[in-house]
Write a protein that holds these residues in place. Sequence first.
Motif, PDB file in Angstrom:
ATOM      1  N   ARG A  42       4.161  60.472  19.886  1.00  0.00           N
ATOM      2  CA  ARG A  42       4.070  59.017  19.968  1.00  0.00           C
ATOM      3  C   ARG A  42       2.666  58.610  19.542  1.00  0.00           C
ATOM      4  N   ILE A  45      -0.785  51.924  20.558  1.00  0.00           N
ATOM      5  CA  ILE A  45      -1.681  50.970  19.896  1.00  0.00           C
ATOM      6  C   ILE A  45      -3.130  51.464  19.884  1.00  0.00           C
ATOM      7  N   ARG A  73       9.424  59.356  15.861  1.00  0.00           N
ATOM      8  CA  ARG A  73       9.075  58.264  16.785  1.00  0.00           C
ATOM      9  C   ARG A  73       7.696  57.710  16.454  1.00  0.00           C
ATOM     10  N   GLU A  75       6.226  57.805  13.568  1.00  0.00           N
ATOM     11  CA  GLU A  75       6.297  57.103  12.290  1.00  0.00           C
ATOM     12  C   GLU A  75       6.848  55.690  12.477  1.00  0.00           C
ATOM     13  N   LEU A  76       7.830  55.549  13.359  1.00  0.00           N
ATOM     14  CA  LEU A  76       8.369  54.224  13.653  1.00  0.00           C
ATOM     15  C   LEU A  76       7.282  53.329  14.243  1.00  0.00           C
ATOM     16  N   GLU A  77       6.495  53.867  15.160  1.00  0.00           N
ATOM     17  CA  GLU A  77       5.392  53.099  15.753  1.00  0.00           C
ATOM     18  C   GLU A  77       4.343  52.759  14.700  1.00  0.00           C
ATOM     19  N   THR A  79       4.822  52.315  11.482  1.00  0.00           N
ATOM     20  CA  THR A  79       5.301  51.292  10.542  1.00  0.00           C
ATOM     21  C   THR A  79       5.133  49.884  11.089  1.00  0.00           C
ATOM     22  N   ARG A  80       4.980  49.745  12.391  1.00  0.00           N
ATOM     23  CA  ARG A  80       4.804  48.435  13.029  1.00  0.00           C
ATOM     24  C   ARG A  80       3.335  48.036  13.167  1.00  0.00           C
ATOM     25  N   HIS A  81       2.445  48.867  12.683  1.00  0.00           N
ATOM     26  CA  HIS A  81       0.998  48.651  12.830  1.00  0.00           C
ATOM     27  C   HIS A  81       0.384  48.417  11.446  1.00  0.00           C
ATOM     28  N   ALA A  84      -0.178  51.240   8.616  1.00  0.00           N
ATOM     29  CA  ALA A  84       0.820  51.661   7.630  1.00  0.00           C
ATOM     30  C   ALA A  84       0.544  51.020   6.275  1.00  0.00           C
TER      31      ALA A  84
END
Length: 108
Positions: A42, A45, A73, A75-77, A79-81, A84
Motif C-alpha cells: 500500500r 498519502i 493495490r 498502483e491503484l493508490e 494513480t489517484r495521486h 502518477a
Amino acid sequence: MRPDGSLFFGNVNRVRLAVRDQAERTTPPPRAVVLDLTGSYRLGIPVLDALDEVRDELAVQRIDLHLAHVRARAELELTRHPLAGHLGPHGLHHTVDQAVSAATGRSG
C-alpha cells in the motif's frame, strides 16, 4: 534502490533522504534512480507525497525517478495521486529490469 520493508509514514522520510543522498554521492551523477517497491503493498498519502518530493529533488539534478514492482493495490493508490502524472507513463514498471532498460534507453 530497494527499501528494506514496506514504506509507511514512519520510515518514508528516511528512505527519501537515503535516495537523495545516494544520488548526490554517486560519481558520475546518475541519469535515473530506480526505486524497487516490492515490499510496499500500500502507498498512503504521506508515502506518495514523500515520493513526489524525492522526484522533485532528483529532477532539480536532472535525474529521473522510476518505480518498479509496484503492487496492484499500491498502483491503484498511486494513480489517484499527482505523482502518477509527474512520473508519466514511462516512470512506472513491473520489473526492475524494465525500469533499468527505460532509464538507460535500452529496449527490454
